[in-house]
Design a protein around this motif. Structure first.
Motif, PDB file in Angstrom:
ATOM      1  N   ASP A  63      -5.827 -16.792 -17.520  1.00  0.00           N
ATOM      2  CA  ASP A  63      -5.988 -15.514 -17.300  1.00  0.00           C
ATOM      3  C   ASP A  63      -7.377 -15.429 -16.393  1.00  0.00           C
ATOM      4  O   ASP A  63      -7.614 -15.031 -15.340  1.00  0.00           O
ATOM      5  CB  ASP A  63      -6.357 -14.834 -18.407  1.00  0.00           C
ATOM      6  N   VAL A  64      -8.051 -16.597 -16.380  1.00  0.00           N
ATOM      7  CA  VAL A  64      -9.272 -16.368 -15.768  1.00  0.00           C
ATOM      8  C   VAL A  64      -9.111 -17.258 -14.238  1.00  0.00           C
ATOM      9  O   VAL A  64      -9.368 -16.604 -13.233  1.00  0.00           O
ATOM     10  CB  VAL A  64     -10.468 -17.571 -16.273  1.00  0.00           C
ATOM     11  N   PRO A  65      -8.317 -18.115 -14.112  1.00  0.00           N
ATOM     12  CA  PRO A  65      -7.678 -18.192 -12.560  1.00  0.00           C
ATOM     13  C   PRO A  65      -7.048 -17.179 -12.160  1.00  0.00           C
ATOM     14  O   PRO A  65      -7.069 -17.185 -10.864  1.00  0.00           O
ATOM     15  CB  PRO A  65      -6.762 -19.673 -13.055  1.00  0.00           C
ATOM     16  N   SER A  66      -6.104 -16.609 -12.848  1.00  0.00           N
ATOM     17  CA  SER A  66      -5.483 -15.437 -12.386  1.00  0.00           C
ATOM     18  C   SER A  66      -6.293 -14.428 -11.638  1.00  0.00           C
ATOM     19  O   SER A  66      -6.033 -13.923 -10.687  1.00  0.00           O
ATOM     20  CB  SER A  66      -4.711 -14.877 -13.409  1.00  0.00           C
ATOM     21  N   GLY A  67      -7.494 -13.929 -12.208  1.00  0.00           N
ATOM     22  CA  GLY A  67      -8.457 -13.070 -11.681  1.00  0.00           C
ATOM     23  C   GLY A  67      -8.966 -13.573 -10.356  1.00  0.00           C
ATOM     24  O   GLY A  67      -8.828 -12.768  -9.260  1.00  0.00           O
ATOM     25  N   ALA A  68      -9.207 -14.815 -10.241  1.00  0.00           N
ATOM     26  CA  ALA A  68      -9.721 -15.350  -9.122  1.00  0.00           C
ATOM     27  C   ALA A  68      -8.806 -15.415  -7.979  1.00  0.00           C
ATOM     28  O   ALA A  68      -8.867 -15.113  -6.771  1.00  0.00           O
ATOM     29  CB  ALA A  68     -10.302 -16.902  -9.235  1.00  0.00           C
ATOM     30  N   VAL A  69      -7.561 -15.963  -8.264  1.00  0.00           N
ATOM     31  CA  VAL A  69      -6.458 -15.897  -7.277  1.00  0.00           C
ATOM     32  C   VAL A  69      -6.033 -14.470  -6.669  1.00  0.00           C
ATOM     33  O   VAL A  69      -5.780 -14.140  -5.441  1.00  0.00           O
ATOM     34  CB  VAL A  69      -5.255 -16.582  -8.132  1.00  0.00           C
ATOM     35  N   GLY A  70      -6.092 -13.565  -7.505  1.00  0.00           N
ATOM     36  CA  GLY A  70      -5.832 -11.971  -7.298  1.00  0.00           C
ATOM     37  C   GLY A  70      -6.957 -11.587  -6.300  1.00  0.00           C
ATOM     38  O   GLY A  70      -6.513 -10.849  -5.431  1.00  0.00           O
ATOM     39  N   ARG A  71      -8.269 -12.044  -6.454  1.00  0.00           N
ATOM     40  CA  ARG A  71      -9.043 -11.659  -5.644  1.00  0.00           C
ATOM     41  C   ARG A  71      -8.935 -12.441  -4.161  1.00  0.00           C
ATOM     42  O   ARG A  71      -9.056 -11.778  -3.167  1.00  0.00           O
ATOM     43  CB  ARG A  71     -10.690 -11.713  -6.216  1.00  0.00           C
ATOM     44  N   LEU A  72      -8.721 -13.612  -4.315  1.00  0.00           N
ATOM     45  CA  LEU A  72      -8.542 -14.416  -3.082  1.00  0.00           C
ATOM     46  C   LEU A  72      -7.268 -13.923  -2.438  1.00  0.00           C
ATOM     47  O   LEU A  72      -7.414 -13.736  -1.091  1.00  0.00           O
ATOM     48  CB  LEU A  72      -8.201 -15.758  -3.300  1.00  0.00           C
ATOM     49  N   ALA A  73      -6.211 -13.535  -2.977  1.00  0.00           N
ATOM     50  CA  ALA A  73      -5.020 -13.042  -2.535  1.00  0.00           C
ATOM     51  C   ALA A  73      -5.059 -11.507  -1.763  1.00  0.00           C
ATOM     52  O   ALA A  73      -4.179 -11.035  -1.292  1.00  0.00           O
ATOM     53  CB  ALA A  73      -4.069 -13.179  -3.281  1.00  0.00           C
ATOM     54  N   GLN A  74      -6.307 -10.952  -2.067  1.00  0.00           N
ATOM     55  CA  GLN A  74      -6.439  -9.670  -1.767  1.00  0.00           C
ATOM     56  C   GLN A  74      -5.647  -8.546  -2.470  1.00  0.00           C
ATOM     57  O   GLN A  74      -5.097  -7.487  -1.927  1.00  0.00           O
ATOM     58  CB  GLN A  74      -6.453  -9.445  -0.157  1.00  0.00           C
ATOM     59  N   GLY A  75      -5.302  -8.821  -3.746  1.00  0.00           N
ATOM     60  CA  GLY A  75      -4.551  -7.931  -4.452  1.00  0.00           C
ATOM     61  C   GLY A  75      -3.101  -8.543  -4.840  1.00  0.00           C
ATOM     62  O   GLY A  75      -2.559  -9.488  -4.249  1.00  0.00           O
ATOM     63  N   HIS A  76      -2.449  -7.777  -5.881  1.00  0.00           N
ATOM     64  CA  HIS A  76      -1.143  -8.250  -6.118  1.00  0.00           C
ATOM     65  C   HIS A  76      -0.191  -7.991  -5.133  1.00  0.00           C
ATOM     66  O   HIS A  76      -0.125  -6.870  -4.171  1.00  0.00           O
ATOM     67  CB  HIS A  76      -0.589  -7.337  -7.440  1.00  0.00           C
ATOM     68  N   ARG A  77       0.380  -8.756  -4.981  1.00  0.00           N
ATOM     69  CA  ARG A  77       1.908  -8.807  -3.700  1.00  0.00           C
ATOM     70  C   ARG A  77       1.178  -8.839  -2.444  1.00  0.00           C
ATOM     71  O   ARG A  77       1.781  -8.324  -1.914  1.00  0.00           O
ATOM     72  CB  ARG A  77       2.730  -7.627  -4.115  1.00  0.00           C
ATOM     73  N   TRP A  78       0.107  -9.697  -2.268  1.00  0.00           N
ATOM     74  CA  TRP A  78      -0.276  -9.715  -0.994  1.00  0.00           C
ATOM     75  C   TRP A  78      -0.283 -11.445  -0.477  1.00  0.00           C
ATOM     76  O   TRP A  78       0.696 -11.906  -0.410  1.00  0.00           O
ATOM     77  CB  TRP A  78      -1.636  -9.182  -0.658  1.00  0.00           C
ATOM     78  N   GLY A  79      -1.210 -12.019  -0.675  1.00  0.00           N
ATOM     79  CA  GLY A  79      -1.562 -13.495  -0.254  1.00  0.00           C
ATOM     80  C   GLY A  79      -0.450 -14.309  -0.844  1.00  0.00           C
ATOM     81  O   GLY A  79      -0.032 -15.134  -0.260  1.00  0.00           O
ATOM     82  N   THR A  80      -0.343 -14.200  -2.432  1.00  0.00           N
ATOM     83  CA  THR A  80       0.626 -14.890  -2.943  1.00  0.00           C
ATOM     84  C   THR A  80       2.018 -14.825  -2.631  1.00  0.00           C
ATOM     85  O   THR A  80       2.933 -15.521  -3.064  1.00  0.00           O
ATOM     86  CB  THR A  80       0.381 -15.044  -4.395  1.00  0.00           C
ATOM     87  N   HIS A  81       2.115 -13.698  -2.078  1.00  0.00           N
ATOM     88  CA  HIS A  81       3.585 -13.414  -1.597  1.00  0.00           C
ATOM     89  C   HIS A  81       3.985 -13.382  -0.239  1.00  0.00           C
ATOM     90  O   HIS A  81       4.932 -12.933   0.174  1.00  0.00           O
ATOM     91  CB  HIS A  81       3.850 -11.803  -2.125  1.00  0.00           C
ATOM     92  N   ASP A  82       3.027 -14.023   0.525  1.00  0.00           N
ATOM     93  CA  ASP A  82       3.250 -14.418   2.032  1.00  0.00           C
ATOM     94  C   ASP A  82       4.165 -15.290   2.088  1.00  0.00           C
ATOM     95  O   ASP A  82       3.900 -16.389   1.785  1.00  0.00           O
ATOM     96  CB  ASP A  82       2.031 -14.534   2.721  1.00  0.00           C
ATOM     97  N   ALA A  83       5.488 -15.179   2.804  1.00  0.00           N
ATOM     98  CA  ALA A  83       6.431 -16.334   2.930  1.00  0.00           C
ATOM     99  C   ALA A  83       6.039 -17.494   3.653  1.00  0.00           C
ATOM    100  O   ALA A  83       6.754 -18.494   3.582  1.00  0.00           O
ATOM    101  CB  ALA A  83       7.821 -15.634   3.631  1.00  0.00           C
TER     102      ALA A  83
END
Length: 238
Positions: A63-83
């Motif tokens: 959960d803690v890494p998830s919060g950091a990744v979400g901020r780095l990715a600029q929200g849900h379904r943005w950075g981590t969903h870039d193909a």
């Protein structure tokens, strides 16, 4: 709306089984590890969302890494969903992890844990849905697979393929995925179909299709074929 978790995992398993002829692994154990890794990592992009299966799986450890990744990715379904960016970023992290035994074990355990959580609907009991149960099962499975297979240098490829499979699945839904790279300049999305999650199409058509593709590709690309063919021949003769 996003694709259901088990659909992501099943599509990842299908992708892993289908790519076995080109996978940089050898032997039965290596093939099992490849399929499991791709299947589990097909859940990884949702690490950007607190409350997702990935975030909740190991409690604070995820959960803690998830919060950091979400901020780095600029929200849900943005950075981590870039193909383009997501497979490169996650693949690079996996490349770094593959150089040490403990981090390779962590990565493989994460993949197995995610696959177990996503596929809980076909697994008897609820151990895989508890934090402790999932930790024990996933780490034990990761140790068994990596201890009996060659160097985990293949992990970055499995991670990248799993992430791409997830993104392809979400691109089929109404919310879509970000336009690769260009969304950094101007937020825009790409949606290929009007599919909505949880529909009859997903449950009755896509899920069984992923299962059948996985089974067929395992039969086609592994030593299972040598065991099954004689049985089928006996059935035909009978």
């Amino acid at each position: 709306m996003s694709v259901l978790g088990h659909s992501h995992a099943l599509s990842g398993l299908a992708a892993g089984a289908a790519t076995l002829p080109w996978a940089p692994v050898g032997g039965t154990v290596g093939q099992v590890a490849w399929i499991a890794a791709v299947g589990g990592m097909a859940m990884l992009p949702d690490l950007d969302h607190s409350g997702s299966t990935v975030s909740d799986m190991w409690g604070p450890l995820t959960d803690v890494p998830s919060g950091a990744v979400g901020r780095l990715a600029q929200g849900h379904r943005w950075g981590t969903h870039d193909a383009v960016l997501a497979p490169l970023a996650f693949g690079a992290l996996a490349l770094a992890a593959a150089h040490a035994s403990w981090s390779s074990l962590l990565l493989m355990a994460l993949a197995i844990g995610l696959a177990l959580r996503a596929l809980h609907f076909v697994i008897p009991g609820r151990a895989e849905n508890t934090v402790v149960g999932n930790l024990v099962l996933s780490w034990a499975g990761a140790w068994l697979l990596l201890a009996h297979s060659p160097s985990p240098a293949w992990l970055p490829w499995a991670v990248a393929l799993g992430v791409l499979t997830h993104i392809a699945g979400d691109a089929l839904t109404t919310q879509g995925v970000p336009v690769p790279v260009l969304w950094l300049l101007r937020r825009s999305r790409l949606a290929l179909t009007p599919l909505r999650t949880g529909t009859t199409l997903e449950k009755v058509v896509l899920v069984p299709a992923f299962v059948l593709v996985t089974l067929y590709c395992v039969y086609l690309n592994t030593d299972v074929r040598a065991t099954v063919d004689p049985l089928l021949a006996d059935l035909r003769l009978g």
